[in-house]
Design a protein around this motif. Structure first.
Motif, PDB file in Angstrom:
ATOM      1  N   LEU A  93      10.534   2.254 -13.799  1.00 36.60           N
ATOM      2  CA  LEU A  93       9.698   1.760 -14.920  1.00 36.60           C
ATOM      3  C   LEU A  93       9.589   2.006 -16.447  1.00 36.60           C
ATOM      4  CD1 LEU A  93       6.039   1.218 -15.364  1.00 36.60           C
ATOM      5  CD2 LEU A  93       6.107   3.802 -15.521  1.00 36.60           C
ATOM      6  N   ASP A  94       9.588   0.804 -16.828  1.00 34.60           N
ATOM      7  CA  ASP A  94      10.081   0.771 -18.231  1.00 34.60           C
ATOM      8  C   ASP A  94       8.787   0.508 -18.962  1.00 34.60           C
ATOM      9  OD1 ASP A  94      10.319  -0.595 -21.027  1.00 34.60           O
ATOM     10  OD2 ASP A  94      11.491  -1.999 -20.568  1.00 34.60           O
ATOM     11  N   SER A  95       8.028   1.884 -19.279  1.00 39.29           N
ATOM     12  CA  SER A  95       6.422   1.999 -20.337  1.00 39.29           C
ATOM     13  C   SER A  95       6.249   0.878 -21.808  1.00 39.29           C
ATOM     14  CB  SER A  95       6.437   3.489 -20.236  1.00 39.29           C
ATOM     15  OG  SER A  95       6.949   3.705 -20.868  1.00 39.29           O
ATOM     16  N   ARG A  96       7.606   0.967 -21.831  1.00 40.64           N
ATOM     17  CA  ARG A  96       7.485   0.134 -23.135  1.00 40.64           C
ATOM     18  C   ARG A  96       6.830  -1.548 -22.845  1.00 40.64           C
ATOM     19  NH1 ARG A  96      12.124   1.108 -26.569  1.00 40.64           N
ATOM     20  NH2 ARG A  96      12.254   2.911 -26.353  1.00 40.64           N
ATOM     21  N   ALA A  97       7.572  -1.902 -21.748  1.00 41.80           N
ATOM     22  CA  ALA A  97       7.206  -3.407 -21.621  1.00 41.80           C
ATOM     23  C   ALA A  97       6.166  -3.019 -20.481  1.00 41.80           C
ATOM     24  CB  ALA A  97       8.457  -3.920 -21.044  1.00 41.80           C
ATOM     25  N   CYS A  98       5.379  -2.210 -19.921  1.00 37.15           N
ATOM     26  CA  CYS A  98       4.899  -2.501 -19.080  1.00 37.15           C
ATOM     27  C   CYS A  98       5.210  -3.130 -17.787  1.00 37.15           C
ATOM     28  CB  CYS A  98       3.159  -2.967 -18.870  1.00 37.15           C
ATOM     29  SG  CYS A  98       2.910  -1.820 -20.745  1.00 37.15           S
ATOM     30  N   LYS A  99       6.453  -3.024 -17.412  1.00 36.34           N
ATOM     31  CA  LYS A  99       6.939  -3.512 -16.003  1.00 36.34           C
ATOM     32  C   LYS A  99       7.320  -2.587 -15.222  1.00 36.34           C
ATOM     33  CE  LYS A  99       8.367  -7.985 -18.037  1.00 36.34           C
ATOM     34  NZ  LYS A  99       9.422  -9.010 -18.471  1.00 36.34           N
ATOM     35  N   LEU A 100       7.777  -3.184 -13.995  1.00 36.31           N
ATOM     36  CA  LEU A 100       8.079  -1.941 -12.938  1.00 36.31           C
ATOM     37  C   LEU A 100       9.420  -3.165 -12.077  1.00 36.31           C
ATOM     38  CD1 LEU A 100       8.118   0.941 -11.256  1.00 36.31           C
ATOM     39  CD2 LEU A 100       6.109  -0.708 -10.058  1.00 36.31           C
ATOM     40  N   TYR A 101      10.577  -2.926 -11.997  1.00 36.11           N
ATOM     41  CA  TYR A 101      11.362  -2.655 -11.587  1.00 36.11           C
ATOM     42  C   TYR A 101      11.741  -2.148  -9.731  1.00 36.11           C
ATOM     43  CZ  TYR A 101      12.083  -4.785 -15.883  1.00 36.11           C
ATOM     44  OH  TYR A 101      12.543  -5.821 -17.214  1.00 36.11           O
ATOM     45  N   LEU A 102      11.791  -2.720  -8.407  1.00 41.92           N
ATOM     46  CA  LEU A 102      12.663  -2.402  -7.398  1.00 41.92           C
ATOM     47  C   LEU A 102      13.002  -2.751  -6.388  1.00 41.92           C
ATOM     48  CD1 LEU A 102      10.916  -0.554  -5.210  1.00 41.92           C
ATOM     49  CD2 LEU A 102       9.564  -2.161  -4.898  1.00 41.92           C
ATOM     50  N   TYR A 103      14.140  -2.442  -6.069  1.00 41.31           N
ATOM     51  CA  TYR A 103      14.955  -2.516  -5.360  1.00 41.31           C
ATOM     52  C   TYR A 103      14.580  -2.437  -3.815  1.00 41.31           C
ATOM     53  CZ  TYR A 103      20.354  -3.574  -4.067  1.00 41.31           C
ATOM     54  OH  TYR A 103      21.439  -3.797  -3.392  1.00 41.31           O
ATOM     55  N   PRO A 104      14.235  -3.186  -2.783  1.00 36.44           N
ATOM     56  CA  PRO A 104      13.071  -3.246  -2.496  1.00 36.44           C
ATOM     57  C   PRO A 104      14.522  -2.894  -0.815  1.00 36.44           C
ATOM     58  CG  PRO A 104      13.391  -5.552  -2.234  1.00 36.44           C
ATOM     59  CD  PRO A 104      13.631  -4.967  -3.446  1.00 36.44           C
ATOM     60  N   ASP A 105      13.577  -2.002   0.449  1.00 38.93           N
ATOM     61  CA  ASP A 105      14.957  -1.764   1.476  1.00 38.93           C
ATOM     62  C   ASP A 105      14.228  -2.458   2.790  1.00 38.93           C
ATOM     63  OD1 ASP A 105      13.264   0.210   1.700  1.00 38.93           O
ATOM     64  OD2 ASP A 105      14.294   2.121   1.332  1.00 38.93           O
ATOM     65  N   THR A 106      13.434  -3.011   2.511  1.00 38.40           N
ATOM     66  CA  THR A 106      12.484  -3.688   3.428  1.00 38.40           C
ATOM     67  C   THR A 106      12.085  -4.945   3.283  1.00 38.40           C
ATOM     68  OG1 THR A 106      11.224  -2.896   5.327  1.00 38.40           O
ATOM     69  CG2 THR A 106      10.101  -2.246   3.157  1.00 38.40           C
ATOM     70  N   ASP A 107      11.178  -5.995   4.117  1.00 35.61           N
ATOM     71  CA  ASP A 107      11.110  -7.174   3.536  1.00 35.61           C
ATOM     72  C   ASP A 107       9.641  -6.486   2.669  1.00 35.61           C
ATOM     73  OD1 ASP A 107       9.862  -9.992   3.332  1.00 35.61           O
ATOM     74  OD2 ASP A 107       9.744  -9.683   5.476  1.00 35.61           O
ATOM     75  N   LEU A 108       8.932  -6.887   1.506  1.00 38.50           N
ATOM     76  CA  LEU A 108       7.711  -7.205   1.043  1.00 38.50           C
ATOM     77  C   LEU A 108       6.592  -7.797   1.046  1.00 38.50           C
ATOM     78  CD1 LEU A 108       9.428  -6.462  -3.053  1.00 38.50           C
ATOM     79  CD2 LEU A 108       8.752  -4.997  -0.434  1.00 38.50           C
ATOM     80  N   ASN A 109       6.882  -8.702   2.235  1.00 41.74           N
ATOM     81  CA  ASN A 109       6.220  -9.585   2.653  1.00 41.74           C
ATOM     82  C   ASN A 109       5.595  -8.595   3.908  1.00 41.74           C
ATOM     83  OD1 ASN A 109       7.036 -11.957   0.929  1.00 41.74           O
ATOM     84  ND2 ASN A 109       8.237 -12.819   2.252  1.00 41.74           N
ATOM     85  N   ASN A 110       5.291  -7.675   4.085  1.00 42.09           N
ATOM     86  CA  ASN A 110       4.907  -7.575   5.741  1.00 42.09           C
ATOM     87  C   ASN A 110       4.460  -5.981   5.333  1.00 42.09           C
ATOM     88  OD1 ASN A 110       4.937  -9.476   6.991  1.00 42.09           O
ATOM     89  ND2 ASN A 110       6.964  -8.734   7.455  1.00 42.09           N
ATOM     90  N   SER A 111       4.792  -5.857   4.151  1.00 41.72           N
ATOM     91  CA  SER A 111       5.137  -4.073   3.582  1.00 41.72           C
ATOM     92  C   SER A 111       3.276  -3.520   2.325  1.00 41.72           C
ATOM     93  CB  SER A 111       5.751  -3.788   2.944  1.00 41.72           C
ATOM     94  OG  SER A 111       7.592  -3.591   3.771  1.00 41.72           O
ATOM     95  N   GLN A 112       3.149  -2.321   2.571  1.00 44.46           N
ATOM     96  CA  GLN A 112       2.064  -2.057   2.175  1.00 44.46           C
ATOM     97  C   GLN A 112       2.675  -1.064   0.839  1.00 44.46           C
ATOM     98  OE1 GLN A 112      -0.492   1.034   3.136  1.00 44.46           O
ATOM     99  NE2 GLN A 112      -2.293  -0.377   1.875  1.00 44.46           N
ATOM    100  N   LEU A 113       2.724  -1.442  -0.517  1.00 45.30           N
ATOM    101  CA  LEU A 113       2.960  -0.966  -1.740  1.00 45.30           C
ATOM    102  C   LEU A 113       2.393  -0.044  -2.739  1.00 45.30           C
ATOM    103  CD1 LEU A 113       5.930  -0.654  -3.560  1.00 45.30           C
ATOM    104  CD2 LEU A 113       4.862  -2.938  -4.743  1.00 45.30           C
ATOM    105  N   ARG A 114       2.409   1.070  -2.489  1.00 45.30           N
ATOM    106  CA  ARG A 114       2.071   1.978  -3.822  1.00 45.30           C
ATOM    107  C   ARG A 114       2.364   2.023  -5.125  1.00 45.30           C
ATOM    108  NH1 ARG A 114      -3.026   4.486  -0.107  1.00 45.30           N
ATOM    109  NH2 ARG A 114      -3.102   2.621   1.675  1.00 45.30           N
TER     110      ARG A 114
END
Length: 147
Positions: free
Chosen positions: A112-133
């Motif tokens: 999490l880059d709080s200054r830029a208000c950006k969240l970076y994720l290195y997924p370990d699964t297909d995000l199209n069929n996943s629920q992210l919280r």
């Protein structure tokens, strides 16, 4: 951060299962700084987001960084470490650094880059069929009253 109810890890250096050792020094650094070994730490651009997780004999301290002196190899924290270093330890205290972009190198990690208000994720699964919280808490505990 959770994917399909499974907790993900914040990006860290070194990777899970590894730690750095503090350098023991005869110079008193006070209760809010440690000396690191050469090559372990650098002065990242997002120090306000970085946290050192320092292990004591049976607990850990989560320490926000105030500054890093790369020449002297000193990390200063925003507050006290909380427990004397080296006490009840046979070797040097161990630690790792959390929430650094450079540590985002393993599937299942996030940064999490709080200054830029950006969240970076290195997924370990297909995000199209996943629920992210990504839970957010404005206030965890509130103590009120008179003593």
């Amino acid at each position: 951060m959770f994917i399909d109810g499974r907790r993900l890890e914040r990006a860290r250096i070194p990777d899970r299962g590894k730690t750095f050792s503090i350098e023991r020094t005869k110079v008193d650094l006070g209760g809010s700084a440690i000396k690191f070994l050469e090559g372990d730490i650098k002065k990242w651009s997002n120090l306000n987001d970085v946290e050192v997780v320092l292990f004591h004999s049976w607990n850990e301290s989560r320490l926000p960084i105030a500054d890093i002196d790369e020449k002297e190899r000193i990390i200063s924290f925003t507050g006290p470490i909380g427990f004397p270093l080296g006490k009840y330890m046979s070797g040097p205290n161990q630690y790792y650094v959390e929430n650094v972009m450079e540590g985002l190198d393993q599937p299942g990690e996030w940064y999490l880059d709080s200054r830029a208000c950006k969240l970076y994720l290195y997924p370990d699964t297909d995000l199209n069929n996943s629920q992210l919280r990504a839970p957010v808490v404005n206030q965890l505990i509130l103590l009120e009253g008179n003593i």
